[in-house]
Motif scaffolding. Structure first.
Motif, short mmCIF file in Angstrom:
data_model
loop_
_atom_site.label_atom_id
_atom_site.label_comp_id
_atom_site.label_asym_id
_atom_site.label_seq_id
_atom_site.Cartn_x
_atom_site.Cartn_y
_atom_site.Cartn_z
N MET A 122 0.86 -1.18 0.00
CA MET A 122 0.00 0.00 0.00
C MET A 122 0.89 1.22 0.00
O MET A 122 1.82 1.33 0.81
CB MET A 122 -0.91 0.01 1.23
N GLU A 123 0.61 2.13 -0.92
CA GLU A 123 1.45 3.32 -1.05
C GLU A 123 0.60 4.56 -1.06
O GLU A 123 -0.40 4.65 -1.78
CB GLU A 123 2.29 3.23 -2.33
N PHE A 124 0.99 5.53 -0.23
CA PHE A 124 0.39 6.85 -0.23
C PHE A 124 1.40 7.81 -0.85
O PHE A 124 2.57 7.45 -1.02
CB PHE A 124 0.03 7.27 1.19
N PRO A 125 0.99 9.02 -1.22
CA PRO A 125 1.94 9.95 -1.86
C PRO A 125 3.20 10.14 -1.03
O PRO A 125 3.17 10.68 0.07
CB PRO A 125 1.12 11.25 -1.96
N GLY A 126 4.31 9.64 -1.54
CA GLY A 126 5.59 9.79 -0.88
C GLY A 126 5.86 8.81 0.24
O GLY A 126 6.93 8.87 0.87
N VAL A 127 4.92 7.90 0.52
CA VAL A 127 5.08 6.98 1.65
C VAL A 127 4.72 5.56 1.20
O VAL A 127 3.66 5.34 0.62
CB VAL A 127 4.18 7.38 2.84
N LYS A 128 5.60 4.61 1.48
CA LYS A 128 5.34 3.19 1.25
C LYS A 128 4.86 2.62 2.57
O LYS A 128 5.64 2.23 3.44
CB LYS A 128 6.62 2.50 0.79
N ALA A 129 3.52 2.53 2.73
CA ALA A 129 2.94 2.14 4.02
C ALA A 129 3.04 0.64 4.26
O ALA A 129 3.24 0.21 5.41
CB ALA A 129 1.49 2.60 4.10
N LEU A 130 2.87 -0.17 3.23
CA LEU A 130 2.98 -1.63 3.34
C LEU A 130 3.92 -2.14 2.26
O LEU A 130 3.86 -1.68 1.11
CB LEU A 130 1.60 -2.30 3.20
N ARG A 131 4.75 -3.12 2.62
CA ARG A 131 5.74 -3.64 1.69
C ARG A 131 5.64 -5.17 1.62
O ARG A 131 6.14 -5.86 2.50
CB ARG A 131 7.15 -3.24 2.16
N ASN A 155 4.67 2.98 16.23
CA ASN A 155 3.83 3.85 15.42
C ASN A 155 4.43 4.02 14.02
O ASN A 155 5.64 4.23 13.86
CB ASN A 155 3.71 5.23 16.08
N GLY A 156 3.58 3.90 13.00
CA GLY A 156 4.04 4.01 11.63
C GLY A 156 4.53 2.71 11.03
O GLY A 156 5.01 2.70 9.90
N ALA A 157 4.40 1.61 11.78
CA ALA A 157 4.88 0.32 11.28
C ALA A 157 3.96 -0.25 10.20
O ALA A 157 4.38 -1.10 9.41
CB ALA A 157 5.01 -0.68 12.42
N GLY A 158 2.70 0.18 10.17
CA GLY A 158 1.77 -0.30 9.15
C GLY A 158 0.64 -1.15 9.68
O GLY A 158 -0.13 -1.72 8.89
N ASP A 201 8.40 -0.83 9.63
CA ASP A 201 8.55 -0.10 8.37
C ASP A 201 7.70 -0.68 7.25
O ASP A 201 8.15 -0.81 6.10
CB ASP A 201 10.02 -0.08 7.94
N GLY A 202 6.46 -1.06 7.56
CA GLY A 202 5.54 -1.52 6.54
C GLY A 202 5.66 -2.98 6.17
O GLY A 202 4.93 -3.47 5.31
N GLY A 203 6.57 -3.71 6.81
CA GLY A 203 6.74 -5.13 6.52
C GLY A 203 6.64 -5.97 7.77
O GLY A 203 6.66 -5.45 8.89
N ILE A 204 6.52 -7.26 7.58
CA ILE A 204 6.46 -8.19 8.70
C ILE A 204 7.84 -8.78 8.94
O ILE A 204 8.46 -9.32 8.02
CB ILE A 204 5.43 -9.31 8.44
N VAL A 205 8.32 -8.67 10.18
CA VAL A 205 9.66 -9.15 10.51
C VAL A 205 9.61 -10.45 11.30
O VAL A 205 10.62 -11.18 11.34
CB VAL A 205 10.45 -8.09 11.29
#
Length: 323
Positions: free
Chosen positions: A11-20, A38-41, A219-223
């Motif tokens: 999922m991508e918002f303008p200038g931000v890769k929210a989910l990878r 916060n902001g991890a997605g 950072d938008g991904g699962i670790v």
């Protein structure tokens, strides 16, 4: 058993890769925690599953069947129900508990065009009894506590026979007694009603206490996705959430003189990064320099204001030293 699974969801918002490229999986009959700073997605992923983020890429499967969750109505039709932290946004305060529980059915225009209040009340009472909750079904929702409003939303999920329940930080505004009641309710939903419960929380102790497993996002991904066992520690979870050693990032505060520190006892892990940044800046003297500069600026402003006031007074009295 039903399975909800995402594969390569982004999922991508303008200038931000929210989910990878997120691969996430939940099964009915279990409580799965979703944690991250916060902001991890976390909320973005839940909104994708709830149909609130239709611009996602990748695939979503339910029991191996490819589904499209491009609207809240489509997600509800697939048995997915979300309870946001702001419960009031999904309720109509002027309507009764019974009417709010049946709201999706009423809005969809299912069945007879006439409202059968007796049937509505009986259905609401039956569902609340299943949840072991004593709430007056004709009470106005606007008069209920936040904990009871969350229960009304959960009851709506049962009324619509949903299989997947997404809870976005449900315990954040609740008291200890209300939190305990919610824990019992989640267990009943998962183990007696055979629902899949996704539990987003910043309180890691809660995660280890009530969840069967946990998924960590960064950072938008699962670790990491792992079962919550007796050997699982909050330090390990924090380490995964921050992408580094947990011990060096525990929030600290100074105790007395010197450089002795102790843990603050705060359980919201997103504060750990800010605690580290502040501590490093204190060591560098940045906060001291900033405070000194601020005091100097205030003093200059006071002197300037005093000088202007004195000049105005002298001008009125005609005593100003004018060449």
């Amino acid at each position: 058993m039903s399975v909800l699974e995402t594969k390569g969801v982004s999922m991508e918002f303008p200038g931000v890769k929210a989910l990878r490229e997120v691969d996430f999986k939940i099964e009915t009959g279990k409580i799965q925690a979703l944690v991250g700073a916060n902001g991890a997605g976390k909320s973005t992923l839940m909104k994708v599953l709830a149909g609130a983020n239709p611009g996602y890429t990748g695939d979503v499967f339910i029991d191996g069947r490819l589904v499209s969750l491009r609207s809240p109505a489509a997600a509800k039709a697939e048995g997915i129900h979300i309870v946001y932290q702001e419960a009031d946004a999904a309720l109509i305060p002027s309507l009764s508990v019974a009417e709010n529980i049946a709201l999706d059915e009423l809005a969809a225009g299912k069945g007879s065009p006439f409202i059968n209040r007796s049937r509505m009340r009986a259905e609401a009472e039956r569902i609340l009894k299943r949840l072991d909750c004593d709430i007056d079904v004709w009470a106005r929702v606007g008069e209920l506590s936040l904990a009871k409003k969350q229960i009304v939303l959960i009851a709506r999920a049962l009324a619509d026979r949903r299989r997947f329940l997404l809870l976005d930080e449900p315990t954040a505004p609740l008291s200890q007694a209300e939190t305990e009641a919610l824990f019992r309710l989640c267990g009943r939903l998962a183990y007696e009603e055979d629902m899949a419960v996704v539990f987003i929380s910043h309180r890691l102790e809660e995660v280890l206490r009530i969840c069967d497993g946990y998924t960590v996002m960064l950072d938008g991904g699962i670790v990491e996705t792992a079962p919550a066992t007796a050997d699982t520690t909050t330090e390990r979870m924090i380490e995964k959430m921050l992408g580094g050693a947990a011990k060096s990032r525990i929030p600290l505060r100074q105790t007395g003189r010197g450089r002795r520190y102790c843990r603050t006892g705060r359980s919201r892990e997103e504060r750990t990064v800010q605690g580290d940044i502040r501590r490093v800046k204190e060591d560098r003297g940045e906060y001291r320099d900033r405070r000194k500069a601020g005091k100097d600026q205030v003093a200059r402003g006071r002197r300037s204001a005093w000088d202007r006031s004195r000049a105005r007074g002298e001008a009125k009295r005609g005593t100003a030293n004018i060449p």
